[in-house]
Design a protein around this motif. Structure first.
Motif, PDB file in Angstrom:
ATOM      1  N   GLY A   1       1.062  -1.026  -0.041  1.00  0.00           N
ATOM      2  CA  GLY A   1      -0.113   0.499   0.530  1.00  0.00           C
ATOM      3  C   GLY A   1       0.938   1.401   0.219  1.00  0.00           C
ATOM      4  O   GLY A   1       0.235   2.710   0.185  1.00  0.00           O
ATOM      5  N   CYS A   2       1.998   1.401  -0.149  1.00  0.00           N
ATOM      6  CA  CYS A   2       2.583   2.306  -0.050  1.00  0.00           C
ATOM      7  C   CYS A   2       2.844   3.268  -1.271  1.00  0.00           C
ATOM      8  O   CYS A   2       3.379   2.968  -2.318  1.00  0.00           O
ATOM      9  CB  CYS A   2       4.968   1.697  -0.005  1.00  0.00           C
ATOM     10  N   LEU A   3       3.025   4.383  -1.583  1.00  0.00           N
ATOM     11  CA  LEU A   3       2.120   5.069  -3.006  1.00  0.00           C
ATOM     12  C   LEU A   3       3.976   5.110  -3.144  1.00  0.00           C
ATOM     13  O   LEU A   3       5.093   5.853  -3.076  1.00  0.00           O
ATOM     14  CB  LEU A   3       2.049   6.245  -2.595  1.00  0.00           C
TER      15      LEU A   3
ATOM     16  N   PRO B   1      -1.968  15.908 -11.127  1.00  0.00           N
ATOM     17  CA  PRO B   1      -3.788  16.071 -10.646  1.00  0.00           C
ATOM     18  C   PRO B   1      -3.682  14.600  -9.694  1.00  0.00           C
ATOM     19  O   PRO B   1      -4.471  14.921  -8.538  1.00  0.00           O
ATOM     20  CB  PRO B   1      -4.727  16.164 -12.196  1.00  0.00           C
ATOM     21  N   ASN B   2      -3.635  13.855  -9.162  1.00  0.00           N
ATOM     22  CA  ASN B   2      -2.886  12.931  -8.666  1.00  0.00           C
ATOM     23  C   ASN B   2      -2.967  13.179  -7.049  1.00  0.00           C
ATOM     24  O   ASN B   2      -4.307  12.531  -6.383  1.00  0.00           O
ATOM     25  CB  ASN B   2      -2.794  11.527  -9.152  1.00  0.00           C
ATOM     26  N   LEU B   3      -2.101  14.341  -6.690  1.00  0.00           N
ATOM     27  CA  LEU B   3      -1.895  14.403  -5.824  1.00  0.00           C
ATOM     28  C   LEU B   3      -2.881  15.312  -5.145  1.00  0.00           C
ATOM     29  O   LEU B   3      -2.637  15.659  -3.584  1.00  0.00           O
ATOM     30  CB  LEU B   3      -0.377  14.753  -6.002  1.00  0.00           C
ATOM     31  N   ASN B   4      -3.558  15.639  -5.640  1.00  0.00           N
ATOM     32  CA  ASN B   4      -4.575  17.514  -5.516  1.00  0.00           C
ATOM     33  C   ASN B   4      -5.471  16.961  -3.884  1.00  0.00           C
ATOM     34  O   ASN B   4      -5.697  15.750  -3.654  1.00  0.00           O
ATOM     35  CB  ASN B   4      -5.360  17.751  -6.249  1.00  0.00           C
ATOM     36  N   GLY B   5      -5.165  17.499  -3.070  1.00  0.00           N
ATOM     37  CA  GLY B   5      -5.492  17.449  -2.144  1.00  0.00           C
ATOM     38  C   GLY B   5      -4.735  16.583  -0.638  1.00  0.00           C
ATOM     39  O   GLY B   5      -5.258  16.477   0.299  1.00  0.00           O
ATOM     40  N   MET B   6      -4.076  15.976  -1.045  1.00  0.00           N
ATOM     41  CA  MET B   6      -2.760  15.050  -0.235  1.00  0.00           C
ATOM     42  C   MET B   6      -1.944  15.613   0.694  1.00  0.00           C
ATOM     43  O   MET B   6      -1.406  16.234  -0.106  1.00  0.00           O
ATOM     44  CB  MET B   6      -1.864  14.248  -0.935  1.00  0.00           C
TER      45      MET B   6
ATOM     46  N   MET C   1       8.574   8.653   4.343  1.00  0.00           N
ATOM     47  CA  MET C   1       7.626   9.961   4.135  1.00  0.00           C
ATOM     48  C   MET C   1       6.643   9.606   3.922  1.00  0.00           C
ATOM     49  O   MET C   1       6.207   8.788   3.654  1.00  0.00           O
ATOM     50  CB  MET C   1       7.896  10.001   1.983  1.00  0.00           C
ATOM     51  N   MET C   2       5.356  10.698   3.979  1.00  0.00           N
ATOM     52  CA  MET C   2       4.215   9.520   4.396  1.00  0.00           C
ATOM     53  C   MET C   2       2.669  11.337   4.230  1.00  0.00           C
ATOM     54  O   MET C   2       3.648  12.197   3.222  1.00  0.00           O
ATOM     55  CB  MET C   2       3.598  10.246   5.993  1.00  0.00           C
ATOM     56  N   SER C   3       1.230  10.374   3.877  1.00  0.00           N
ATOM     57  CA  SER C   3       0.924  11.257   3.489  1.00  0.00           C
ATOM     58  C   SER C   3      -0.205  10.964   3.963  1.00  0.00           C
ATOM     59  O   SER C   3      -0.912   9.629   4.056  1.00  0.00           O
ATOM     60  CB  SER C   3       0.815  11.134   1.620  1.00  0.00           C
ATOM     61  N   LEU C   4      -1.235  12.042   3.857  1.00  0.00           N
ATOM     62  CA  LEU C   4      -2.874  11.982   4.649  1.00  0.00           C
ATOM     63  C   LEU C   4      -4.083  12.333   3.730  1.00  0.00           C
ATOM     64  O   LEU C   4      -3.713  13.398   2.688  1.00  0.00           O
ATOM     65  CB  LEU C   4      -2.939  12.813   5.796  1.00  0.00           C
ATOM     66  N   GLN C   5      -4.859  11.934   3.204  1.00  0.00           N
ATOM     67  CA  GLN C   5      -5.837  11.870   2.431  1.00  0.00           C
ATOM     68  C   GLN C   5      -7.156  12.382   3.062  1.00  0.00           C
ATOM     69  O   GLN C   5      -7.199  11.341   4.354  1.00  0.00           O
ATOM     70  CB  GLN C   5      -5.801  11.781   1.400  1.00  0.00           C
ATOM     71  N   GLU C   6      -7.812  13.593   3.214  1.00  0.00           N
ATOM     72  CA  GLU C   6      -9.089  13.340   3.895  1.00  0.00           C
ATOM     73  C   GLU C   6     -10.623  12.390   3.481  1.00  0.00           C
ATOM     74  O   GLU C   6     -10.607  12.640   2.288  1.00  0.00           O
ATOM     75  CB  GLU C   6      -9.539  14.758   4.116  1.00  0.00           C
ATOM     76  N   ASN C   7     -11.250  11.865   4.134  1.00  0.00           N
ATOM     77  CA  ASN C   7     -12.003  11.143   3.532  1.00  0.00           C
ATOM     78  C   ASN C   7     -13.062  11.718   3.663  1.00  0.00           C
ATOM     79  O   ASN C   7     -13.852  11.866   5.037  1.00  0.00           O
ATOM     80  CB  ASN C   7     -13.031   9.847   4.774  1.00  0.00           C
TER      81      ASN C   7
ATOM     82  N   ASP D   1      -7.501   9.438   5.503  1.00  0.00           N
ATOM     83  CA  ASP D   1      -6.900   8.363   5.621  1.00  0.00           C
ATOM     84  C   ASP D   1      -5.054   8.334   5.416  1.00  0.00           C
ATOM     85  O   ASP D   1      -4.479   9.664   5.142  1.00  0.00           O
ATOM     86  CB  ASP D   1      -7.151   7.657   4.367  1.00  0.00           C
ATOM     87  N   TYR D   2      -3.750   7.531   5.943  1.00  0.00           N
ATOM     88  CA  TYR D   2      -2.431   6.788   6.151  1.00  0.00           C
ATOM     89  C   TYR D   2      -2.399   6.779   5.159  1.00  0.00           C
ATOM     90  O   TYR D   2      -2.487   5.331   4.605  1.00  0.00           O
ATOM     91  CB  TYR D   2      -2.376   6.850   7.228  1.00  0.00           C
ATOM     92  N   HIS D   3      -1.086   6.888   3.915  1.00  0.00           N
ATOM     93  CA  HIS D   3      -0.416   6.114   3.209  1.00  0.00           C
ATOM     94  C   HIS D   3       1.232   6.641   3.321  1.00  0.00           C
ATOM     95  O   HIS D   3       1.434   8.207   3.095  1.00  0.00           O
ATOM     96  CB  HIS D   3      -1.589   6.103   1.734  1.00  0.00           C
ATOM     97  N   GLU D   4       1.625   5.612   3.346  1.00  0.00           N
ATOM     98  CA  GLU D   4       3.483   5.157   3.415  1.00  0.00           C
ATOM     99  C   GLU D   4       3.246   6.561   1.579  1.00  0.00           C
ATOM    100  O   GLU D   4       3.112   5.486   1.065  1.00  0.00           O
ATOM    101  CB  GLU D   4       4.056   4.619   3.943  1.00  0.00           C
ATOM    102  N   ILE D   5       4.611   6.840   2.273  1.00  0.00           N
ATOM    103  CA  ILE D   5       4.796   7.523   0.211  1.00  0.00           C
ATOM    104  C   ILE D   5       6.959   6.637   0.341  1.00  0.00           C
ATOM    105  O   ILE D   5       7.807   6.953   0.739  1.00  0.00           O
ATOM    106  CB  ILE D   5       4.713   9.342   0.233  1.00  0.00           C
TER     107      ILE D   5
END
Length: 757
Positions: free
Chosen positions: A175-177, A482-487, A498-504, A511-515
């Motif tokens: 699941g790591c982006l 464009p895929n990264l918008n809001g991340m 390196m990490m990311s959060l995206q609002e559900n 929501d958390y995803h490692e990069i």
């Protein structure tokens, strides 16, 4: 040894790429001719119209029956230029090789096309080799075969492995982006801020911890003269991990008119250490140099200890200046009954908000009338929020490019004590919990159970097994990816994660995803790399909203190992010309230093098969050589003459024995190898001969210097990877070549599957 973060776990076959060697995109306007690629591909409407015109020009040569039989084939073949896999179909992954004029076809489809419509071949292509092969079906279809049959048309269209999730950010099995990087600047000493003036020039300014700020132009060239130099005033040291120094910088929102900027740095006054917020103006005679005599001290705060100095200073959408201070240092905020952070009469452990507009006369700053504690007795009126420990890097969300949703939110990373790191959204008058809480858990149990605490919880917290010092980042709102918008993308200084959060939107949770850095072919685009130095110091936006981060190999204010990287999504880009801008001209009075990238991609590794061939008698330990020298090929009179096919490495400036220019002994002399057709299979043969397990890179273009003192002995080498020496591979013949020494081939070998720095 400097460590780099990179992920190369397994080969990846999914690698969408266009003929311009960039990722595919969603066209802005609908495609009329190649409609099958209207949602995702490599053509915009202009290219679609060009292909349509070519189609009609070809089909004008046929009657009704010819049109009915061949129109579908011709359209299919022309439109493969729009396929997200166009670079594979036209065998164009390597920019140095010629592009096919027809896409690679699967044998069954090719046979049908040849039987029904071979008369279209010379109209579709001006390739003389195709014209020569056209009369012979087998020869023609063999010519159009691809080395990788997975990518032939039309089978790739129905290949779920290649079409599933196409155009989305790729993730590995865990699941790591998968993202990539582009190197922007290097040779910096703890770069901890990169800001822009918002004046239309698209310059960026990079600050070093020692108190130097450098100007960079949009082409990444650096001005030799510093923008700002306050090294004599800044308090810092060469100690690794020293938190004092030049810590932050921001330009006034009306900089274009008032030429003002604000800096946050550590100073020593007598025996006292302080944090200082100062205002400067840019010189009226040089837009790339600060007037150092214009400094006005806006605010100073005593620091009881050398750590937890905060360091962020920025303007938010309301036009006010926000200052983020640390709690004063030591451990556990031990100052007073409740600590500095919970004490609203102290400026430490706070988010401060002040008004610096129209301050040329009168007070240097004013208090905004709506600051939350203006009327609270004993509270400092500058306080906007409290209960913070040591916020390191905050940012303002630009908002969704279309809806402006999220605009103005302030995100911060707050460094934890013993257990947790956290990400907060700053709101007026709120208590962020420290020292009562650390993350979601209690730290001071007595304070934690106090009913009057009324604290706001972080949007995300992570334990110290993931990292021990958060570096706050940005919500991506740029145009290019464009895929990264809001991340929200952030990192950890200690672990390099390196990490990311995206609002559900449904749950309101993040929501958390490692990069991870793209593995396999994910980052195999020109100019991209897939590794970075571990210590992530800071993140940044440029004037256009693209996202960057700064990291270093040695976390010392005097170590020039800092690099600035741009984050790149290799799965999808914006349509061509959508993100175009024209920077305003910059009048330059200083010498320009052209940017030279130094970082290399961690190569796709080829695991070498076991072999019964014994490696040369010499070991790598004994083989170490002095800088710039060849290994000795002549010693005593009794020295053995090398066997045909023996190889050696030369030319590495640091004298490392795992990399260098390939030199081979053949027919009684040493010589070099030309890089035509040079690849990792060829490199694998060389590395195995030298006793290494992996071929990490097949280097080209005389990366390790030109072996001008030797003859070129091999050209057009093609190996399977299992041969005992390069002489056992296909080549043009010893001593026969059509190249020069600037094409000398090299290798990087290793016994682990990453490139060491």
């Amino acid at each position: 040894r400097r460590r780099r973060r990179n992920v190369l776990r397994a080969p990846v076959f999914l690698h969408p790429q266009c003929l311009d060697f960039k990722p595919p995109f969603k066209p802005q306007d609908d495609l009329q001719f190649c409609a099958m690629y209207r949602n995702f591909g490599c053509c915009d409407s202009a290219k679609d119209k060009e292909l349509m015109a070519k189609f009609y020009k070809i089909m004008d040569n046929f009657d009704y029956y010819g049109y009915a039989s061949c129109a579908g084939y011709v359209q299919d073949l022309l439109c493969q230029e729009c396929s997200p896999y166009a670079a594979h179909l036209f065998d164009a992954e390597d920019p140095s090789t010629p592009i096919r004029t027809l896409p690679g076809l699967c044998p069954d489809y090719c046979s049908q096309f040849w039987l029904k419509c071979r008369s279209t071949i010379t109209l579709l292509s001006d390739d003389p080799q195709l014209a020569e092969a056209e009369p012979d079906q087998d020869r023609f279809c063999q010519h159009l075969e691809l080395e990788d049959p997975d990518y032939c048309y039309p089978h790739l269209v129905s290949n779920e492995q290649l079409t599933q999730n196409l155009g989305r950010v790729r993730a590995d099995p865990e699941g790591c982006l998968q993202l990539c990087l582009e190197e922007i600047a290097n040779g910096l000493r703890n770069p901890l801020a990169m800001v822009y003036a918002n004046d239309g020039t698209h310059r960026f300014f990079i600050a070093e911890q020692v108190g130097l700020v450098w100007t960079y132009l949009p082409d990444r060239s650096k001005l030799e003269k510093p923008f700002l130099n306050i090294t004599k005033a800044v308090l810092t040291s060469p100690w690794e991990g020293d938190e004092r120094g030049f810590l932050g910088m921001t330009f006034h929102p009306n900089y274009k008119y008032n030429r003002k900027l604000y800096v946050y740095y550590s100073v020593e006054i007598g025996f006292d250490e302080r944090i200082r917020i100062s205002e400067f103006r840019v010189s009226p005679s040089d837009m790339n140099v600060v007037d150092h005599g214009s400094e006005r001290i806006i605010l100073e705060v005593d620091e009881p200890a050398s750590n937890h100095n905060g360091g962020m200073v920025m303007f938010a959408d309301d036009g006010y200046l926000y200052i983020f201070t640390g709690d004063g240092g030591m451990a556990g905020d031990p100052f007073g009954k409740y600590g500095n952070s919970q004490n609203k009469s102290a400026l430490l452990g706070k988010v401060l908000r002040i008004d610096v507009d129209d301050n040329d006369r009168g007070p240097l700053y004013r208090i905004p009338s709506d600051n939350p504690f203006v009327h609270e007795r004993g509270a400092r009126p500058e306080v906007y929020a409290y209960g913070v420990r040591n916020m390191w890097r905050c940012s303002v969300d630009r908002g969704d490019p279309l809806t402006k949703e999220g605009k103005g939110r302030i995100f911060c990373g707050d460094v934890g004590q013993n257990k947790f790191e956290e990400i907060d959204i700053i709101e007026k008058g709120r208590n962020y919990g420290w020292r009562a809480k650390e993350g979601f858990s209690c730290y001071d149990k007595k304070l934690c159970t106090n009913s009057s605490l009324d604290d706001v919880l972080p949007i995300y917290a992570y334990p110290h097994k993931m990292g021990k010092s958060v570096t706050g980042g940005y919500v991506y709102r740029g145009c290019e990816y464009p895929n990264l918008n809001g991340m929200y993308i952030f990192g950890d200084f200690m672990s390099g994660r390196m990490m990311s959060l995206q609002e559900n939107k449904n749950t309101g949770q993040w929501d958390y995803h490692e990069i991870c850095m793209g593995m396999g072919l994910t980052c195999a685009f020109p100019g991209l790399i897939n590794n970075y130095y571990q210590y992530i110091i800071s993140f940044a936006e440029d004037e256009a909203g693209e996202l960057y981060f700064m990291s270093t190999g040695v976390p010392s204010a005097t170590s020039p190992t800092g690099v600035v990287y741009k984050l790149v999504d290799p799965s999808r880009r914006a349509p061509p010309r959508q993100c175009h801008y024209d920077p305003l001209p910059v009048r330059v009075k200083s010498k320009l230093i052209k940017f030279k990238p130094k970082e290399k991609a961690a190569a796709v590794t080829t695991t070498l098969p076991p072999t019964t061939t014994k490696p040369p008698r010499h070991t790598r330990r004994k083989n170490r050589r002095k800088k710039g020298k060849h290994r000795s090929e002549s010693g005593s009179a009794s020295a053995a003459v090398p066997q045909n096919g023996v190889v050696r490495l030369a030319g590495d400036e640091q004298g490392r024995d795992d990399r260098g220019r390939v030199e081979i002994f053949a027919n009684g002399e040493w010589g070099t190898v030309c890089d035509d057709l040079w690849n990792t299979k060829n490199a694998a043969v060389v590395c195995r001969q030298l006793g290494f397990r992996f071929a990490l890179k097949a280097s080209k273009h005389s990366e390790f210097g030109e072996g001008k003192s030797l003859r070129i002995l091999l050209d057009d080498v093609q190996c399977e990877g299992t041969e005992e020496s390069l002489l056992g591979c296909q080549h043009t013949g010893v001593g026969m070549h059509n190249c020069a020494h600037y094409e000398d081939a090299g290798v990087i070998c290793g016994n682990s599957d990453y490139v060491d720095a």
